[in-house]
Structure formats: structure tokens, C-alpha cells
Design an enzyme around this catalytic site. Structure first.
Site, PDB file in Angstrom:
ATOM      1  N   ASN A   6       0.900  -1.002  -0.028  1.00 22.21           N
ATOM      2  CA  ASN A   6      -0.172   0.011   0.030  1.00 22.21           C
ATOM      3  C   ASN A   6       0.859   1.377  -0.011  1.00 22.21           C
ATOM      4  O   ASN A   6       1.577   1.538   1.104  1.00 22.21           O
ATOM      5  CB  ASN A   6      -0.881  -0.090   1.267  1.00 22.21           C
ATOM      6  CG  ASN A   6      -1.839   1.089   1.519  1.00 22.21           C
ATOM      7  OD1 ASN A   6      -1.907   1.916   0.469  1.00 22.21           O
ATOM      8  ND2 ASN A   6      -2.307   1.252   2.740  1.00 22.21           N
ATOM      9  N   TRP A   7       0.775   2.003  -1.146  1.00 22.16           N
ATOM     10  CA  TRP A   7       1.757   3.066  -1.292  1.00 22.16           C
ATOM     11  C   TRP A   7       1.500   4.530  -0.553  1.00 22.16           C
ATOM     12  O   TRP A   7       1.915   5.291  -0.439  1.00 22.16           O
ATOM     13  CB  TRP A   7       2.280   3.325  -2.619  1.00 22.16           C
ATOM     14  CG  TRP A   7       2.723   2.268  -3.510  1.00 22.16           C
ATOM     15  CD1 TRP A   7       3.173   1.308  -3.055  1.00 22.16           C
ATOM     16  CD2 TRP A   7       3.334   2.458  -4.695  1.00 22.16           C
ATOM     17  NE1 TRP A   7       3.977   0.333  -3.950  1.00 22.16           N
ATOM     18  CE2 TRP A   7       4.078   1.087  -5.028  1.00 22.16           C
ATOM     19  CE3 TRP A   7       3.035   3.662  -5.990  1.00 22.16           C
ATOM     20  CZ2 TRP A   7       4.418   0.903  -6.315  1.00 22.16           C
ATOM     21  CZ3 TRP A   7       3.662   3.071  -7.203  1.00 22.16           C
ATOM     22  CH2 TRP A   7       4.360   1.933  -7.425  1.00 22.16           C
ATOM     23  N   LYS A   8       0.241   4.414  -0.279  1.00 20.14           N
ATOM     24  CA  LYS A   8      -0.549   5.378   0.343  1.00 20.14           C
ATOM     25  C   LYS A   8      -0.257   6.726  -0.595  1.00 20.14           C
ATOM     26  O   LYS A   8      -0.342   6.550  -1.721  1.00 20.14           O
ATOM     27  CB  LYS A   8       0.052   5.809   2.137  1.00 20.14           C
ATOM     28  CG  LYS A   8       0.103   4.353   2.716  1.00 20.14           C
ATOM     29  CD  LYS A   8       0.125   4.536   3.925  1.00 20.14           C
ATOM     30  CE  LYS A   8      -0.165   3.390   4.834  1.00 20.14           C
ATOM     31  NZ  LYS A   8       0.041   3.428   6.291  1.00 20.14           N
ATOM     32  N   HIS A  91      -9.070   1.065   5.233  1.00 22.87           N
ATOM     33  CA  HIS A  91      -7.979   1.317   5.960  1.00 22.87           C
ATOM     34  C   HIS A  91      -8.292   2.219   7.169  1.00 22.87           C
ATOM     35  O   HIS A  91      -9.002   3.060   6.985  1.00 22.87           O
ATOM     36  CB  HIS A  91      -6.925   1.728   4.944  1.00 22.87           C
ATOM     37  CG  HIS A  91      -5.426   1.708   5.543  1.00 22.87           C
ATOM     38  ND1 HIS A  91      -5.098   2.905   6.470  1.00 22.87           N
ATOM     39  CD2 HIS A  91      -4.392   1.217   5.299  1.00 22.87           C
ATOM     40  CE1 HIS A  91      -3.836   2.528   6.669  1.00 22.87           C
ATOM     41  NE2 HIS A  91      -3.680   1.590   6.222  1.00 22.87           N
ATOM     42  N   GLU A  93      -6.555   4.857   8.213  1.00 18.59           N
ATOM     43  CA  GLU A  93      -6.374   6.264   7.908  1.00 18.59           C
ATOM     44  C   GLU A  93      -7.779   6.723   7.011  1.00 18.59           C
ATOM     45  O   GLU A  93      -8.074   7.824   7.315  1.00 18.59           O
ATOM     46  CB  GLU A  93      -5.081   6.125   6.794  1.00 18.59           C
ATOM     47  CG  GLU A  93      -3.911   6.250   7.715  1.00 18.59           C
ATOM     48  CD  GLU A  93      -2.822   5.362   6.804  1.00 18.59           C
ATOM     49  OE1 GLU A  93      -2.933   5.382   5.602  1.00 18.59           O
ATOM     50  OE2 GLU A  93      -1.877   5.077   7.580  1.00 18.59           O
ATOM     51  N   GLU A 163      -5.109  -5.057  10.846  1.00 17.10           N
ATOM     52  CA  GLU A 163      -4.167  -4.132  10.784  1.00 17.10           C
ATOM     53  C   GLU A 163      -4.368  -3.229  12.239  1.00 17.10           C
ATOM     54  O   GLU A 163      -4.971  -2.223  12.520  1.00 17.10           O
ATOM     55  CB  GLU A 163      -4.184  -2.914   9.809  1.00 17.10           C
ATOM     56  CG  GLU A 163      -3.890  -3.708   8.467  1.00 17.10           C
ATOM     57  CD  GLU A 163      -3.344  -2.618   7.640  1.00 17.10           C
ATOM     58  OE1 GLU A 163      -2.133  -2.783   6.772  1.00 17.10           O
ATOM     59  OE2 GLU A 163      -3.855  -1.641   7.327  1.00 17.10           O
ATOM     60  N   GLY A 169       2.559   2.335  10.882  1.00 15.84           N
ATOM     61  CA  GLY A 169       3.651   3.434  10.485  1.00 15.84           C
ATOM     62  C   GLY A 169       4.311   3.880  12.014  1.00 15.84           C
ATOM     63  O   GLY A 169       5.042   4.768  11.746  1.00 15.84           O
ATOM     64  N   SER A 209       3.702  -2.007  10.434  1.00 14.78           N
ATOM     65  CA  SER A 209       5.158  -2.340  10.554  1.00 14.78           C
ATOM     66  C   SER A 209       5.791  -3.347  10.157  1.00 14.78           C
ATOM     67  O   SER A 209       6.810  -3.830  10.732  1.00 14.78           O
ATOM     68  CB  SER A 209       5.819  -1.600  11.975  1.00 14.78           C
ATOM     69  OG  SER A 209       5.131  -0.190  12.485  1.00 14.78           O
TER      70      SER A 209
HETATM   71  P1  PGA Z   1       3.171   0.308   7.706  1.00 14.12           P
HETATM   72  O1  PGA Z   1       1.533   0.487   6.994  1.00 14.12           O
HETATM   73  O2  PGA Z   1       3.728  -0.932   7.078  1.00 14.12           O
HETATM   74  O3  PGA Z   1       3.720   1.454   7.127  1.00 14.12           O
HETATM   75  O4  PGA Z   1       2.894   0.307   9.144  1.00 14.12           O
HETATM   76  C1  PGA Z   1       0.705  -0.806   7.138  1.00 14.12           C
HETATM   77  C2  PGA Z   1      -0.625  -0.328   6.138  1.00 14.12           C
HETATM   78  O5  PGA Z   1      -0.958   0.912   6.664  1.00 14.12           O
HETATM   79  O6  PGA Z   1      -0.993  -0.916   5.400  1.00 14.12           O
END
Ligand code: PGA
Length: 246
Positions: A6-8, A91, A93, A163, A169, A209
Site C-alpha cells: 500500500n503506497w498510500k 484502511h 487512515e 491491521e 507506521g 510495521s
Molecule cells: P506500515 O503500514 O507498514 O507503514 O505500518 C501498513 C498499512 O498501513 O497498511
């Protein structure tokens, strides 16, 4: 086994094409055990699709309506027309910054399924919920609200990503035992609603992470069927190493 990157909101178009090519070309030469997926920003999907042959394409979101006067939104049928096969939905976010709840996510999931794409449905608790021992209840509610209204046929297209929000993150990963415990809980929940075969066939990915140094110990767990990778998916070398930890 599935590993999805997931590149966000990272990489401009040229950088995105370059990263996609690097990952795709590597796995063309060195076939992976896992299915490899990348999820670039919407605006790169069509161009990135042209660079892919073996790696699959996903979007990071999709609209809750089919078409019309929804300025700035991107519909499931538009995503489908780029060549994408997966859509990440729910997600954390999206949930926390854009107020998406599980009722809305149910609608989005239906629209994605109508376009014959596979939703990667994300669930997970925040730190306060884990600390107050509410994590199972929180995840149960998310899964029930967003997925239990699906037919068994629809459910067979779903991928779930657990998650824990406190691990996204932050550099703090769930321990392999914490991941296994929650994945087994989710699989049991699915078994109770959709039956044994649906539970066995379901892919449950871990996200939060995940890095080359910890991927193996997480993926080794019987109920962990892969990973959803954020930060480490922005570097071809790290992402490839994670895929190769199976
Ligand atoms: P991260 O993100 O690997 O940077 O913790 C995972 C995600 O949000 O899918």
C-alpha cells in the site's frame, strides 16, 4: 499467500512507474510463492497497469456511489477499467481521517464486488481499545457490520487485512502471538457465519510495521496468510525481501 504493498500518498507518476517496473521485473525473473499486489495512488493506476505482467494491481479506496455528481470521487467501475483487480477498503487512515464507518464500507464492498474486483477489507483496534481489552469486540463489530450482510458467493471474493492501528507506521509490530491470536479469532468468526470452507479459503493478511526483519516470524503463523505492507513497500528491495520471506 498474498503480499500487498500500500503506497498510500507517496510517489509521483514517474517514480511510481519505476517502482512498479522494478518489482514486476524482479518477480517475472524470480517467481514468488505469494501473490504480489501493489496499490499505488488512483492517478497512477492506468499507467502502472501497463508496466505490470505478473504483479497485480489494487486501488487504495473507491467511492460509495456508482457515478454522478460526486466531485473528486473515483468509482469502482473506473478503477476496474484501469486493470485493477483489488480494492483496499476500510484502511484505518480512511476510517480516522475521512470518517469511514463499517456501514459505509459495506456499501463500498458491494460496489467493488459488482465490478468483479476483490475487496481487501481492513480491520483493527486502536491502542486504547487494546489496552482496555476491547480489541476482540472492536474487530468483531467491524467484521460483522461490513461483511456479514454478504452472500456466501460474495464473501468468497473477500480478503481481510488485520491491521492493529497502533502498529501502523509506528515501527511497533504486533508480536507473532498477538497476530496469530487475532487472525484465529477472525477465522473463527467467519467460520461461525459462512462455514468451514469459507473460513479455510479466506486469506487474512497482517499489516502494521511489517519489515524484512520481522516478516518471516509473522508469516510463519498458521492463520497469517500474508501481509499488507505500507512504508516498506516504497522500496523495491525491502518489499521484495518481505515477499521472499515465505
Ligand atoms: P506500515 O503500514 O507498514 O507503514 O505500518 C501498513 C498499512 O498501513 O497498511
Amino acid at each position: 499467500m498474498i503480499v500487498a504493498g500500500n503506497w498510500k500518498m507517496n510517489k509521483n507518476l514517474q517514480e511510481g512507474i519505476e517502482l512498479a517496473k522494478e518489482v514486476n521485473d524482479f518477480f517475472k525473473e524470480n517467481p514468488a510463492e505469494a501473490e504480489v499486489i501493489i496499490a499505488p495512488p488512483y492517478i497512477h493506476l492506468a499507467d502502472v497497469a501497463r508496466s505490470l505482467s505478473i504483479v497485480k494491481l489494487s486501488s487504495q479506496n473507491s467511492a460509495s456511489e456508482t457515478s454522478g455528481a460526486y466531485t473528486g470521487e473515483i468509482s469502482a467501475s473506473m478503477i476496474k477499467s484501469t486493470g485493477a483487480e483489488y480494492v483496499i477498503l476500510g484502511h484505518s487512515e480512511r476510517r480516522s481521517y475521512f470518517g469511514e464507518d463499517d456501514d459505509l464500507l459495506f456499501r463500498k464492498i458491494k460496489l467493488v464486488l459488482e465490478q468483479e474486483m476483490k475487496p481487501i477489507f481492513c480491520c483493527g483496534e486502536v491502542l486504547k481499545e487494546r489496552e482496555s481489552d476491547m480489541h476482540f469486540e472492536v474487530v468483531k463489530n467491524q467484521v460483522e457490520t461490513a461483511l456479514f450482510g454478504l452472500s456466501p458467493e460474495e464473501f468468497s471474493e473477500i480478503v481481510i487485512a488485520y491491521e492493529p492501528v497502533w502498529a501502523i507506521g509506528t515501527g511497533v509490530t504486533a508480536t507473532p502471538a498477538q497476530a496469530q491470536e487475532m487472525h484465529a479469532f477472525i477465522r473463527d468468526l467467519i467460520r461461525s457465519k459462512f462455514g468451514e470452507t469459507a473460513a479455510d479459503d479466506l486469506s487474512i493478511l497482517y499489516g502494521g510495521s511489517c519489515k524484512p526483519s520481522n516478516a518471516r516470524e509473522i508469516f510463519e503463523n498458521p492463520d497469517v496468510d500474508g501481509g499488507l505492507i505500507g512504508g516498506a513497500a516504497l522500496h523495491a528491495e525491502d518489499f521484495i525481501k518481505i515477499v521472499q520471506s515465505f
